[in-house]
Write a protein that holds these residues in place. Sequence first.
Motif, short mmCIF file in Angstrom:
data_model
loop_
_atom_site.label_atom_id
_atom_site.label_comp_id
_atom_site.label_asym_id
_atom_site.label_seq_id
_atom_site.Cartn_x
_atom_site.Cartn_y
_atom_site.Cartn_z
N SER B 101 0.80 -1.22 0.00
CA SER B 101 0.00 0.00 0.00
C SER B 101 0.84 1.27 0.00
O SER B 101 0.34 2.32 -0.32
CB SER B 101 -0.94 0.00 1.20
OG SER B 101 -0.20 -0.12 2.39
N SER B 102 2.11 1.16 0.36
CA SER B 102 2.89 2.39 0.39
C SER B 102 3.54 2.68 -0.96
O SER B 102 4.29 3.63 -1.09
CB SER B 102 3.97 2.28 1.47
OG SER B 102 4.79 1.17 1.20
N ARG B 129 5.08 -0.22 -17.20
CA ARG B 129 3.99 0.36 -17.99
C ARG B 129 3.36 -0.69 -18.89
O ARG B 129 2.14 -0.78 -19.02
CB ARG B 129 4.53 1.51 -18.84
CG ARG B 129 4.58 2.85 -18.16
CD ARG B 129 4.62 3.98 -19.18
NE ARG B 129 5.80 3.92 -20.02
CZ ARG B 129 6.99 4.41 -19.67
NH1 ARG B 129 7.15 4.97 -18.50
NH2 ARG B 129 8.02 4.33 -20.49
N TYR B 130 4.23 -1.51 -19.49
CA TYR B 130 3.75 -2.55 -20.41
C TYR B 130 2.91 -3.58 -19.67
O TYR B 130 1.82 -3.97 -20.11
CB TYR B 130 4.97 -3.18 -21.10
CG TYR B 130 4.75 -4.54 -21.70
CD1 TYR B 130 3.84 -4.72 -22.74
CD2 TYR B 130 5.46 -5.63 -21.25
CE1 TYR B 130 3.65 -5.97 -23.29
CE2 TYR B 130 5.29 -6.89 -21.79
CZ TYR B 130 4.37 -7.06 -22.81
OH TYR B 130 4.18 -8.29 -23.34
N SER B 133 -0.35 -2.23 -18.84
CA SER B 133 -1.19 -2.14 -20.04
C SER B 133 -1.82 -3.49 -20.35
O SER B 133 -2.97 -3.57 -20.76
CB SER B 133 -0.37 -1.71 -21.25
OG SER B 133 0.14 -0.44 -21.05
N GLY B 136 -4.86 -3.90 -18.68
CA GLY B 136 -5.82 -2.83 -18.92
C GLY B 136 -5.72 -1.69 -17.93
O GLY B 136 -6.71 -1.04 -17.64
N SER B 138 -3.34 0.91 -18.16
CA SER B 138 -2.36 1.92 -18.57
C SER B 138 -2.87 3.29 -18.16
O SER B 138 -4.06 3.58 -18.24
CB SER B 138 -2.12 1.85 -20.07
OG SER B 138 -3.29 2.14 -20.74
N GLY B 139 -1.98 4.11 -17.68
CA GLY B 139 -2.35 5.43 -17.19
C GLY B 139 -2.56 5.45 -15.69
O GLY B 139 -2.70 6.50 -15.10
N PHE B 140 -2.58 4.26 -15.07
CA PHE B 140 -2.78 4.21 -13.62
C PHE B 140 -1.46 3.99 -12.87
O PHE B 140 -1.46 3.64 -11.70
CB PHE B 140 -3.75 3.08 -13.26
CG PHE B 140 -5.17 3.38 -13.62
CD1 PHE B 140 -5.97 4.11 -12.76
CD2 PHE B 140 -5.70 2.96 -14.83
CE1 PHE B 140 -7.28 4.40 -13.09
CE2 PHE B 140 -7.01 3.25 -15.17
CZ PHE B 140 -7.80 3.98 -14.30
N GLU B 141 -0.34 4.18 -13.58
CA GLU B 141 0.97 3.86 -12.98
C GLU B 141 1.20 4.56 -11.65
O GLU B 141 1.77 3.99 -10.73
CB GLU B 141 2.11 4.25 -13.94
CG GLU B 141 2.23 3.36 -15.16
CD GLU B 141 1.31 3.79 -16.29
OE1 GLU B 141 0.60 4.81 -16.12
OE2 GLU B 141 1.27 3.12 -17.33
N ASP B 142 0.76 5.82 -11.56
CA ASP B 142 1.11 6.59 -10.37
C ASP B 142 0.02 6.59 -9.31
O ASP B 142 0.05 7.38 -8.38
CB ASP B 142 1.44 8.04 -10.77
CG ASP B 142 2.67 8.07 -11.66
OD1 ASP B 142 3.54 7.20 -11.46
OD2 ASP B 142 2.75 8.93 -12.55
N PHE B 143 -0.95 5.70 -9.46
CA PHE B 143 -2.01 5.61 -8.45
C PHE B 143 -1.54 4.72 -7.30
O PHE B 143 -0.78 3.79 -7.50
CB PHE B 143 -3.28 5.02 -9.06
CG PHE B 143 -4.09 6.01 -9.84
CD1 PHE B 143 -3.55 6.64 -10.94
CD2 PHE B 143 -5.39 6.31 -9.48
CE1 PHE B 143 -4.28 7.56 -11.67
CE2 PHE B 143 -6.13 7.23 -10.19
CZ PHE B 143 -5.58 7.86 -11.29
#
Lengths: 380, 260
Positions: B101-102, B129-130, B133, B136, B138-143
């Motif tokens: 979680s951290s 990232r790959y 993706s 499904g 992609s774009g959530f990497e920094d969440f």
Amino acid sequence: MSLTDTNNPDRQEWLSYQTGNLVVQLGEGWSEADQLPSRERSYKEKLSKCSEGDVVAFKGEGVRGDRPLQLATLLDWVRLAEAEGLVVDFDGLSPQAVSLMRLALAAPKKEKEVESDQDVFERIGRLFMARQGEKRQVYEFTGELMRSLVRLVMGKARFRGRDFWMCLEDCGVKALPIVALISTMVGVILGFVGGTQLQAFGSTIYMVDLVGVAVAWELGCLMTGVIMSGRTGAAFAAQLGSMKVNQEIDALDTLGLSTMEYLVVPRALALILMMPLLTLFADFFGCLGGFIVALQFDISPVEYWVELTGTLDLRGILRGIIKSFFFGIIVAGTGCYYGMFSGRSSSAVGTAATKAVVSGISWVIVCDAMFAFVFQVVGF
Amino acid sequence: MSKQEQEKKLHIEVQDLTMAYGSFVLMKDLNFKVYEGDVFIIMGASGCGKSTMMRHLIGLNEPAKGDILYRGESFVKASASGREQMVRRCGVMYQSGALWSSMTLAENVILPLKQFASYSDREAESIARYKLSLVGLSGFEDFYPSEISGGMAKRAGVARALALDPEVLFLDEPSAGLDPLSARRLDEMILELSSNLKMTTVVVTHELESIFLIGNNSIFLDVNTRTLGATGNPKHLRDHCENPMIRNFLRRGELNAIGD
């Protein structure tokens, strides 16, 4: 003609551009670490020359499904091309690569939400508002706790007696060994410091006064407060925090049971009741530590007893006991507060426990200092 | 067992396995084989020891008796370092994702990459990232895990399990607790991944739709007899299994066979 030149990445035969069509030929070894950066540069260069609507076609057998770095780089390149508004075609790759790329591109990329521009004033304002919200939380918690305690006195509060007894055991009997050990050691240290200093004046006997007064007035309750904050305050925060993570607190809420009465009151009550007792024990063990050292300075047990009872009256002991009662409120309050308002993840529980201990110990010491002042003024 | 299955290479073999918690025997005399490329289902009633079975396969629990072989090599008797090697070839998705979680989702995937493979920071980020993706995301990497839904956490868990390109992917209840559409998408994703990445997949589940959609081989753990109830293709078991209890299980109790 070989389009896949692995020896010289600067010869750009692997990239060819013909009116509206950029062909990227990927042969073996195109993703070797020493070649990739320069290849990526040339790829980006070519991309910038394309105009919107052009087709970028990836070809060659050089992309293998079991080489994640190749697919990852390819995906990055495809995304770059898409960002430029180009049409991407990768059907010329191996079938496995094609289906993996399809899978990776199946879900649309989540676009970054653009945060509204915040100027300095807005940021300060927001920070201030957040602080206010936190303060409000503290007041609400304190008020709610007081209300629950009043209800308890009136016999209306509902909680499980078993919980209370378990808390009582945990804050009392189970904490005794560590409190005894630490306060004995504190007594020993004070005894040595006092004894060696007073020896110079030939009045070692007064070390008994020093140990007795220091332990009963200050160190007995202070050490107990610090120990209980680290031991029990942290435990409260961690227990309640993980109950929050497990939605146990939500379950109580939806049953209409007051979490304050069910979870906080038994813990707070147990600690507030046990703190004065533990302090009394701490006083005893502190004096015991002093006694052990006194023997080293040729002070007989009788002398020690006479000197100690001569200097220490009930009022001195009461000073510590009164303070310990408030320390109990502080430690239980901070522990439960940070537990109840913990976030819902394991790292948040850790943060809650840390905050509980840090603020618990700080407030105990601040409170102690305030009491020293107050007792002085009222002449207690 | 069909001829086709016999031609496939053996991947995991469980021999005479007994699972126990202290003196309490959970399951005994388990024998089954998982072939390469299979989507292998471990099914059974709640509390029969499905998840415990998986924990044995990945070495989180010690078997009370018996052996587990990966490609003919004993997992139980292997040395500590040998075991580590074998476990590293497995990717595991835990029931609720069990993301750290951290860390952000990307960092969750990068951690195993950086620890056990020699990628540079940039390469590891690109691979993360790959992998995200592929599931499904992609774009959530920094969440952070706390910022995404349960279904997304499961998919992110799969991405992390895939980080080191495992030979075997273990999935614990992948579709439990998801809405029907998300569950179906996740099942399809599992199928796609297992066929494209050429992995063996072991799935613990009791969701019938998932079982029939993705499974091509299975075992049924019988909670009453405390041993293997049946093994084979789940569709085949549904229609032809000799044990009426298992047929009943696979038909959601619509065949009232236990009383017969």
